[in-house]
Every structure is written in structure tokens, then in C-alpha cells.
Design a protein around this motif. Structure first.
Motif, short mmCIF file in Angstrom:
data_model
loop_
_atom_site.label_atom_id
_atom_site.label_comp_id
_atom_site.label_asym_id
_atom_site.label_seq_id
_atom_site.Cartn_x
_atom_site.Cartn_y
_atom_site.Cartn_z
N HIS A 1 0.83 -1.18 0.00
CA HIS A 1 0.00 0.00 0.00
C HIS A 1 0.87 1.24 0.00
O HIS A 1 2.04 1.19 0.37
CB HIS A 1 -0.92 0.01 1.22
CG HIS A 1 -1.80 -1.19 1.28
ND1 HIS A 1 -2.87 -1.36 0.44
CD2 HIS A 1 -1.74 -2.31 2.04
CE1 HIS A 1 -3.44 -2.51 0.70
NE2 HIS A 1 -2.78 -3.10 1.67
N GLU B 1 -8.29 1.06 -2.14
CA GLU B 1 -6.96 1.27 -1.57
C GLU B 1 -5.93 1.41 -2.69
O GLU B 1 -6.00 0.71 -3.70
CB GLU B 1 -6.56 0.10 -0.69
CG GLU B 1 -7.33 0.03 0.61
CD GLU B 1 -6.72 -0.99 1.55
OE1 GLU B 1 -5.48 -1.01 1.68
OE2 GLU B 1 -7.49 -1.73 2.16
N SER C 1 2.56 -8.21 -8.93
CA SER C 1 3.55 -7.94 -7.90
C SER C 1 4.91 -8.38 -8.43
O SER C 1 5.01 -9.21 -9.33
CB SER C 1 3.23 -8.72 -6.63
OG SER C 1 2.00 -8.29 -6.11
N THR D 1 -2.38 0.88 -4.41
CA THR D 1 -1.35 -0.16 -4.41
C THR D 1 -0.40 0.13 -5.56
O THR D 1 -0.77 0.79 -6.53
CB THR D 1 -1.98 -1.56 -4.53
OG1 THR D 1 -0.96 -2.54 -4.34
CG2 THR D 1 -2.67 -1.78 -5.85
N LYS E 1 1.95 -1.71 -8.43
CA LYS E 1 2.11 -2.98 -9.14
C LYS E 1 2.66 -2.69 -10.54
O LYS E 1 2.64 -1.57 -11.02
CB LYS E 1 0.77 -3.72 -9.29
CG LYS E 1 0.08 -4.08 -8.00
CD LYS E 1 0.76 -5.24 -7.30
CE LYS E 1 0.07 -5.64 -6.03
NZ LYS E 1 0.69 -5.14 -4.83
#
Length: 142
Positions: free
Chosen positions: A2, A96, A113, A98, A100
Motif C-alpha cells: 500500500h 486502496e 507484484s 497499491t 504494481k
């Protein structure tokens, strides 16, 4: 992994820029007379292409360690850029933020990821927003 948004400063913060270039892989020491500051450097001038759409984010978590993005790193994120295959992006997934890697696999886009412990996030039939493209990673030298 995050991210949390950091406030940006509207006034430049500058540091001295040493005229001498540092050598990597060559032994020897420069003359002490060469080690003087000739100018001041505003890091924003080098890492921010679109000031009105660039933000800094602090990283939490370990899902991008394979891309050398560590917990505590600061990401420079440009919202004016169009995300493409292979770009590291900030996405909003289930409300949220993130970080990547955006990849097209077999024609289907997904968020990946850079750590084998985390599964890819498919973008088909999901409410995911690509928020911006990571242009620089700032982390403390080990």
C-alpha cells in the motif's frame, strides 16, 4: 503493498551540487580543490516532468521488492502519463492504493507484484483505476 500520499512542497528545497563527478569502479581520490559546490540542485527539477500532476507516495509492504521497491521508499508518481505494458503503476483496488506492474498477458491486462508471494490482480470485470505511473523510486542507500 500500500502507499500513502505525501504532501508536496510548493517552494523549492535545494542542496549544494558538487561540481566534481564521483567515479564508480575507478580507484584514486580526486583533488580536494575539486570538491566545491558550484550550484544548488532542486531534486524536483530532475524528477518532476509535470508539476501539476506529480505526487510523492511512501511505500508500505513488500510486494514490489523484485523491482527494488522497498518498504519506506518514496515513489514519484506522474498522473499525466498514460500507463502501458511494463510500467510500474499506482492503482486503486477496492478503494486502496497499491503499486504494481501493469502487464498484458494473453491479451488480458493485470496488475502484477514483483514478489512471488503475491498473486496477480486481473483487471477484467473489476473496478480498478490506474491512478498514475511511477517515474522514480527514492530509497536510502544500504
Amino acid at each position: 503493498m500500500h502507499c500513502r500520499l505525501l504532501p508536496a512542497h510548493s517552494t523549492p528545497i535545494t542542496c549544494p551540487m558538487i561540481e566534481h563527478r564521483v567515479r564508480a569502479g575507478v580507484s584514486g581520490f580526486p583533488s580536494p580543490a575539486q570538491d566545491y559546490a558550484t550550484d544548488r540542485l532542486d531534486l524536483n527539477a530532475h524528477v518532476v516532468r509535470h508539476p501539476a500532476s506529480t505526487f510523492y507516495l511512501a511505500v508500505e509492504g513488500d510486494s514490489m521488492t523484485g523491482a527494488r521497491i522497498q518498504p519506506g521508499d518514496i515513489l514519484v508518481v506522474d498522473r499525466a502519463l498514460t500507463a502501458r505494458h511494463g510500467h510500474i503503476v499506482i492503482a486503486v483496488v477496492d478503494g486502496e492504493m497499491t503499486v504494481k506492474t501493469l502487464r498484458l498477458t494473453d491479451g488480458a491486462p493485470g496488475l502484477y507484484s514483483e514478489n512471488r508471494d503475491y498473486a496477480p490482480i486481473p483487471l477484467i470485470n473489476r473496478d480498478i483505476q490506474i491512478w498514475g505511473v511511477v517515474t522514480f523510486v527514492i530509497h536510502e542507500a544500504a
